[in-house]
Scaffold this active site. Structure first.
Site, PDB file in Angstrom:
ATOM      1  N   LYS A  22       0.838  -1.213   0.000  1.00  0.00           N
ATOM      2  CA  LYS A  22       0.000   0.000   0.000  1.00  0.00           C
ATOM      3  C   LYS A  22       0.870   1.260   0.000  1.00  0.00           C
ATOM      4  O   LYS A  22       0.672   2.150  -0.824  1.00  0.00           O
ATOM      5  CB  LYS A  22      -0.902   0.013   1.247  1.00  0.00           C
ATOM      6  CG  LYS A  22      -1.541   1.372   1.516  1.00  0.00           C
ATOM      7  CD  LYS A  22      -2.445   1.364   2.726  1.00  0.00           C
ATOM      8  CE  LYS A  22      -1.822   1.838   4.006  1.00  0.00           C
ATOM      9  NZ  LYS A  22      -1.602   3.286   4.151  1.00  0.00           N
ATOM     10  N   ASN A  23       1.832   1.322   0.916  1.00  0.00           N
ATOM     11  CA  ASN A  23       2.556   2.582   1.082  1.00  0.00           C
ATOM     12  C   ASN A  23       3.547   2.864  -0.044  1.00  0.00           C
ATOM     13  O   ASN A  23       4.079   3.969  -0.129  1.00  0.00           O
ATOM     14  CB  ASN A  23       3.224   2.633   2.459  1.00  0.00           C
ATOM     15  CG  ASN A  23       2.174   2.819   3.554  1.00  0.00           C
ATOM     16  OD1 ASN A  23       1.031   3.178   3.270  1.00  0.00           O
ATOM     17  ND2 ASN A  23       2.552   2.549   4.794  1.00  0.00           N
ATOM     18  N   CYS A 116      -5.199   8.072   8.907  1.00  0.00           N
ATOM     19  CA  CYS A 116      -5.619   7.600  10.233  1.00  0.00           C
ATOM     20  C   CYS A 116      -5.269   8.641  11.307  1.00  0.00           C
ATOM     21  O   CYS A 116      -4.204   9.261  11.256  1.00  0.00           O
ATOM     22  CB  CYS A 116      -4.913   6.292  10.572  1.00  0.00           C
ATOM     23  SG  CYS A 116      -5.445   4.901   9.568  1.00  0.00           S
ATOM     24  N   ARG A 121       0.614  14.311  13.136  1.00  0.00           N
ATOM     25  CA  ARG A 121       1.079  14.095  11.759  1.00  0.00           C
ATOM     26  C   ARG A 121       1.254  15.395  10.959  1.00  0.00           C
ATOM     27  O   ARG A 121       0.634  15.581   9.906  1.00  0.00           O
ATOM     28  CB  ARG A 121       0.141  13.120  11.026  1.00  0.00           C
ATOM     29  CG  ARG A 121      -0.085  11.833  11.800  1.00  0.00           C
ATOM     30  CD  ARG A 121      -0.870  10.819  11.020  1.00  0.00           C
ATOM     31  NE  ARG A 121      -0.042  10.077  10.076  1.00  0.00           N
ATOM     32  CZ  ARG A 121      -0.506   9.142   9.260  1.00  0.00           C
ATOM     33  NH1 ARG A 121      -1.792   8.846   9.246  1.00  0.00           N
ATOM     34  NH2 ARG A 121       0.295   8.502   8.438  1.00  0.00           N
ATOM     35  N   ASP A 304       3.748   0.284  12.293  1.00  0.00           N
ATOM     36  CA  ASP A 304       2.537  -0.277  11.686  1.00  0.00           C
ATOM     37  C   ASP A 304       2.288  -1.732  12.104  1.00  0.00           C
ATOM     38  O   ASP A 304       1.211  -2.276  11.846  1.00  0.00           O
ATOM     39  CB  ASP A 304       2.613  -0.201  10.155  1.00  0.00           C
ATOM     40  CG  ASP A 304       2.675   1.238   9.664  1.00  0.00           C
ATOM     41  OD1 ASP A 304       2.311   2.140  10.435  1.00  0.00           O
ATOM     42  OD2 ASP A 304       3.095   1.451   8.512  1.00  0.00           O
ATOM     43  N   ARG A 397      -8.966  -0.115   3.585  1.00  0.00           N
ATOM     44  CA  ARG A 397      -8.054   0.813   2.911  1.00  0.00           C
ATOM     45  C   ARG A 397      -6.674   0.202   2.740  1.00  0.00           C
ATOM     46  O   ARG A 397      -5.899   0.643   1.878  1.00  0.00           O
ATOM     47  CB  ARG A 397      -7.890   2.091   3.745  1.00  0.00           C
ATOM     48  CG  ARG A 397      -9.021   3.079   3.591  1.00  0.00           C
ATOM     49  CD  ARG A 397      -8.695   4.373   4.320  1.00  0.00           C
ATOM     50  NE  ARG A 397      -7.287   4.697   4.132  1.00  0.00           N
ATOM     51  CZ  ARG A 397      -6.478   5.125   5.099  1.00  0.00           C
ATOM     52  NH1 ARG A 397      -6.918   5.305   6.307  1.00  0.00           N
ATOM     53  NH2 ARG A 397      -5.219   5.390   4.847  1.00  0.00           N
TER      54      ARG A 397
HETATM   55  N1  EPU Z   1       6.702  14.110  11.078  1.00  0.00           N
HETATM   56  C1  EPU Z   1       6.876  15.427  11.418  1.00  0.00           C
HETATM   57  N2  EPU Z   1       6.879  16.354  10.399  1.00  0.00           N
HETATM   58  C2  EPU Z   1       6.704  16.005   9.091  1.00  0.00           C
HETATM   59  C3  EPU Z   1       6.529  14.649   8.775  1.00  0.00           C
HETATM   60  C4  EPU Z   1       6.526  13.715   9.786  1.00  0.00           C
HETATM   61  O1  EPU Z   1       7.033  15.775  12.572  1.00  0.00           O
HETATM   62  O2  EPU Z   1       6.718  16.884   8.247  1.00  0.00           O
HETATM   63  C5  EPU Z   1       6.681  13.103  12.151  1.00  0.00           C
HETATM   64  C6  EPU Z   1       5.292  12.430  12.254  1.00  0.00           C
HETATM   65  O3  EPU Z   1       4.411  13.185  13.024  1.00  0.00           O
HETATM   66  C7  EPU Z   1       5.642  11.101  12.880  1.00  0.00           C
HETATM   67  C8  EPU Z   1       7.040  10.805  12.296  1.00  0.00           C
HETATM   68  O4  EPU Z   1       7.542  12.047  11.822  1.00  0.00           O
HETATM   69  O5  EPU Z   1       5.758  11.260  14.247  1.00  0.00           O
HETATM   70  C9  EPU Z   1       7.055   9.799  11.160  1.00  0.00           C
HETATM   71  O6  EPU Z   1       6.172  10.192  10.154  1.00  0.00           O
HETATM   72  P1  EPU Z   1       6.385   9.825   8.619  1.00  0.00           P
HETATM   73  O7  EPU Z   1       6.383  11.104   7.857  1.00  0.00           O
HETATM   74  O8  EPU Z   1       7.537   8.908   8.470  1.00  0.00           O
HETATM   75  O9  EPU Z   1       5.045   9.044   8.306  1.00  0.00           O
HETATM   76  P2  EPU Z   1       4.063   9.251   7.133  1.00  0.00           P
HETATM   77  O10 EPU Z   1       4.810   9.533   5.878  1.00  0.00           O
HETATM   78  O11 EPU Z   1       2.976  10.187   7.509  1.00  0.00           O
HETATM   79  C10 EPU Z   1       4.127   6.739   6.412  1.00  0.00           C
HETATM   80  C11 EPU Z   1       3.090   5.681   6.231  1.00  0.00           C
HETATM   81  C12 EPU Z   1       2.548   5.264   7.598  1.00  0.00           C
HETATM   82  C13 EPU Z   1       3.701   4.768   8.460  1.00  0.00           C
HETATM   83  C14 EPU Z   1       4.808   5.836   8.540  1.00  0.00           C
HETATM   84  C15 EPU Z   1       6.022   5.364   9.296  1.00  0.00           C
HETATM   85  C16 EPU Z   1       2.171   6.249   4.093  1.00  0.00           C
HETATM   86  C17 EPU Z   1       1.035   6.772   3.302  1.00  0.00           C
HETATM   87  N3  EPU Z   1       2.026   6.206   5.405  1.00  0.00           N
HETATM   88  O12 EPU Z   1       3.444   7.822   7.036  1.00  0.00           O
HETATM   89  O13 EPU Z   1       1.646   4.218   7.367  1.00  0.00           O
HETATM   90  O14 EPU Z   1       3.237   4.517   9.758  1.00  0.00           O
HETATM   91  O15 EPU Z   1       5.193   6.239   7.205  1.00  0.00           O
HETATM   92  O16 EPU Z   1       6.560   4.221   8.719  1.00  0.00           O
HETATM   93  O17 EPU Z   1       3.183   5.847   3.533  1.00  0.00           O
HETATM   94  C18 EPU Z   1      -0.123   2.780   7.900  1.00  0.00           C
HETATM   95  O18 EPU Z   1       0.120   2.191   6.837  1.00  0.00           O
HETATM   96  O19 EPU Z   1      -0.923   2.335   8.764  1.00  0.00           O
HETATM   97  C19 EPU Z   1       0.548   4.046   8.168  1.00  0.00           C
HETATM   98  C20 EPU Z   1       0.152   4.897   9.103  1.00  0.00           C
END
Ligand code: EPU
Length: 418
Positions: A22-23, A116, A121, A304, A397
């Site tokens: 998915k990601n 979610c 985030r 995750d 999803r």
């Molecule tokens: N963060 C910040 N600022 C930013 C971006 C992130 O502070 O600008 C913080 C977030 O708040 C969090 C941490 O950094 O505490 C990690 O966030 P990251 O950006 O790595 O996560 P994401 O890109 O929002 C993706 C996956 C998530 C998965 C995370 C970590 C997608 C669409 N989502 O999220 O997937 O948990 O990476 O591996 O790729 C899931 O599949 O259930 C899911 C939540």
């Protein structure tokens, strides 16, 4: 509204094939619009997030054809248009249209992404990266307008190794002038998948999978054929189901290196599992040892899989602990596991302790988010009696054909419309 009805306690045996990640898929589809030709991507999972993103490519003028796991996107007639809040708020990955549209058109009109509710985030690191590349950002409530005369390669350090920020900056930098270096980049396998895809279209990216990624901007991206990697979180979820109720359950289309942190934990817990090149065979184990889990960025234990693993920890002999370091709100599953008979204490927002073994008994519970839902599906499979899980749109999803895949190996699970 949809719900799962699960009658627990059945042994699972046979084979579950893991789908495309998915990601990765949710990044590759927006990334495709950097091309001006036709791109084909195989191993695309059939999940609702993919449908939403495909519709957005169509809205922007692209032509999208899907044939089972293959998606073909024709991108020669694209136009840059504002992306509505209704769309942006449907999923987290809508934020990838920021990097892709900024890279291609130097202008994006979009809203804050959904996804979610597992923490604040923020997207500050994405925006910081775009600004460093030369974009001017205007923000009005949830609406973001990003504009640049040109994007110029630069040196960026990410305060947090964020998956989304790393990919988004990579997307924009692919069409910038000169070289961009991302320091403290995220190293998740999905990053490598996206970089490979962009390189197949003509980008010049090196270092993906390490903490320093170098992107030399190019003027044009063309056609390519690429593949989505297997979903490591789906794989991990089904491996855990095998440890709970498996009888030589085979999980195939797995890259074991992508879930090493989970496999090492399961071995530490004495789980009965065998790891092969691209599949894993796992059976229910009695007298499992407890474990201490701390979620970390890749290759650490993935956040995750934290919630799905907690279900298994309730069956271990003794006290286990979980420390969640990535999100502030990823313990919403605990209330429901406890209502099924678990003995889990929430110490604070980052820590829980699980006292086992306890026997789970089916009842009505709610999937508050995607992986909380996966945790409850696992609990329902292991529990005595009937478990009803509401709000399963979250689960659908992220897990392709979950009812079919589990039914095929012996689970009693039905999807009901209510
Ligand atoms: N963060 C910040 N600022 C930013 C971006 C992130 O502070 O600008 C913080 C977030 O708040 C969090 C941490 O950094 O505490 C990690 O966030 P990251 O950006 O790595 O996560 P994401 O890109 O929002 C993706 C996956 C998530 C998965 C995370 C970590 C997608 C669409 N989502 O999220 O997937 O948990 O990476 O591996 O790729 C899931 O599949 O259930 C899911 C939540």
């Amino acid at each position: 509204m949809k719900q799962f009805k699960i009658n627990g306690g059945n042994k699972l045996s046979g084979t579950i094939k893991v789908s495309g990640a998915k990601n990765s898929a949710v990044a590759l589809i927006p990334a495709s619009l950097l091309s001006d030709e036709v791109v084909a991507i195989d191993n695309i999972p059939n999940i609702s997030d993919v449908d939403v993103l495909s519709d957005t490519i169509k809205y922007l003028g692209g032509d999208v054809k899907r044939n089972k796991e293959l998606i073909q996107l024709s991108l020669s007639n694209l136009k840059n248009k504002p992306i509505s809040e209704e769309f942006s708020s449907k999923l987290r990955a809508s934020y990838y249209f920021m990097g892709a549209l900024l890279g291609k058109y130097k202008k994006v009109d979009i809203y804050f992404p959904g996804g979610c509710s597992i923490g604040a985030r923020p997207i500050n690191l994405h925006l910081k990266g775009f600004e460093a590349l030369g974009a001017k950002i205007t923000n009005d409530g949830n609406r973001y307008l990003l504009e640049a005369d040109e994007l110029i390669g630069t040196h960026i350090y990410l305060d947090v190794a964020s998956v989304g920020a790393t990919i988004n900056i990579m997307l924009a930098a692919t069409r910038a002038k000169g070289e961009t270096i991302i320091e403290n980049a995220a190293k998740e396998p999905e990053i490598v998948n996206v970089a490979t895809f962009l390189n197949n279209m003509g980008a010049n990216i090196t270092g993906a999978g390490t903490s320093e990624i170098r992107i030399k901007g190019v003027d044009y991206l063309g056609s390519c054929f690429s593949e989505v990697i297997p979903d490591r979180i789906e794989a991990g979820t089904y491996v855990i189901s095998g440890a709970l109720v498996g009888d030589n359950l085979k999980i195939e289309n797995v890259i074991p290196e992508h879930i090493e942190s989970l496999l090492f934990k399961l071995k530490e817990m004495d789980c009965d599992l065998k790891v092969y090149d691209d599949y894993i065979v796992i059976s229910k184990t009695d007298n499992m040892k407890p474990a201490d889990i701390k979620t970390l960025v890749f290759p650490g234990f993935p956040t995750d899989l934290q919630q799905p693993l907690t279900t298994l920890l309730t069956y271990c002999n003794g006290e286990s602990t979980v420390e969640e370091t990535i999100y502030e709100n990823r313990f919403m599953n605990i209330e429901y596991l406890n209502s099924m008979g678990a003995n889990i204490e929430k110490v604070d927002d980052k820590h829980i302790t699980i006292k086992g073994p306890t026997k789970l008994v089916g009842c009505k519970v709610k999937a508050t988010d995607l992986r909380a839902g996966a945790c409850l599906v696992l609990a329902g499979l292991a529990a005595e009696g009937e478990t009803i899980i509401t709000d399963i749109e979250h689960v659908l999803r992220g897990y392709e054909n979950i009812t079919q895949k589990l039914s095929d190996v012996g689970a009693k699970i039905e999807l009901e419309e209510i």
